[in-house]
Design an enzyme around this catalytic site. Sequence first.
Site, PDB file in Angstrom:
ATOM      1  N   LEU A 242      43.118  40.858  72.199  1.00 26.39           N
ATOM      2  CA  LEU A 242      44.099  41.260  71.204  1.00 26.39           C
ATOM      3  C   LEU A 242      45.286  41.870  71.933  1.00 26.39           C
ATOM      4  CD1 LEU A 242      42.224  43.127  68.304  1.00 26.39           C
ATOM      5  CD2 LEU A 242      43.143  40.808  68.286  1.00 26.39           C
ATOM      6  N   ASP A 243      46.487  41.697  71.378  1.00 25.12           N
ATOM      7  CA  ASP A 243      47.649  42.379  71.924  1.00 25.12           C
ATOM      8  C   ASP A 243      47.382  43.887  71.962  1.00 25.12           C
ATOM      9  OD1 ASP A 243      49.057  40.024  72.158  1.00 25.12           O
ATOM     10  OD2 ASP A 243      50.175  40.283  70.293  1.00 25.12           O
ATOM     11  N   ARG A 244      47.984  44.551  72.911  1.00 20.95           N
ATOM     12  CA  ARG A 244      47.799  45.999  73.050  1.00 20.95           C
ATOM     13  C   ARG A 244      48.199  46.741  71.775  1.00 20.95           C
ATOM     14  NH1 ARG A 244      50.665  50.610  74.720  1.00 20.95           N
ATOM     15  NH2 ARG A 244      52.609  49.438  74.741  1.00 20.95           N
TER      16      ARG A 244
END
Length: 330
Positions: free
Chosen positions: A146-148
């Site tokens: 997942l994106d940060r």
Amino acid sequence: MRRRRTRIPPAPLPQRQGVDPVRVRLPAEGAWATVREHLVERLTGAGDGVVDSMFDAGLVVGADGRAVAADAPYAPGAFVWFHRDLPDEAPVPFPLEVVHRDEHIVVADKPHFLATTPRGSHVAETALARLRRELGIPELTAAHRLDRLTAGLVLFTVRPEDRGAYQTLFRDRRVRKEYEAVAPHDPGLALPRTVRSRIVKERGVLTAREVAGEPNAVSRVELVEHRAAGAGGGLARYRLVPGTGQTHQLRVHMTALGVPILGDPLYPEVTAPVPAGDYRRPLQLLARALEFTDPVTGEEHRFRSGRELAAWASYDRWAAGTCDGPTDGQ
């Protein structure tokens, strides 16, 4: 004739704070006389004298765990390992919840601002490194990312021999992923709808963009509920179901529909970077659900995040940047 895959030896160095040592395979072709010459060229961003100090301290080792001498002859195809100094990282002060754990997988509910795996300036303060330390599973690996800035569910594999089976689930799109977002409400936007476009993300460019051509990105967008205009009004909660996995796909598609996700620092416009440790106004995007048939056990899995997006729970607090840790995304 199929090329034979090179067997990668096990790392001869232990992890450090849940972070693997760096592994370097020496290229088959090159004019380097020594291992040191190659590393000096390869690690140009490390700074003057860093590579030499690593050799002097015996920190570069071979597959047998023994220190490699600075004048060791270059050996094409050989592997060396070393630990880089960990960067100074502001701790992400939000809990990383374990939703499920068995002998094959761990499913974690990741908070906003915590990277999934080590990369760049985020190394020890990542979901993977944290879980390795907290659960005592050094061989834990992320099956996807997942994106940060996105919160929600992430699947990790426990055993190396199972890793490929779970990663293949995501590659072959056999995992149903459902996201939730808070964004402006547009009464003129007809929903539900399926958005199809071609998205490209160029290396070194912060944002992805839509271009003409055969669609490679598909997202289902549904309106869950909305609130009338007023304090915290004019907003809606959306269910987003990606059919593909292009970088920033949901964020790009929501922006293209004219309802960019709240708290997005890249879409529709790139904003100035925030200082390290600034956790105000998180991106209002949550990986709400994961569903799949377990490729090892055959079990049907359905996992849901227990988090609540802060702008929907209390828009005024989110807008003022006063959400505390437990409520920033739960």
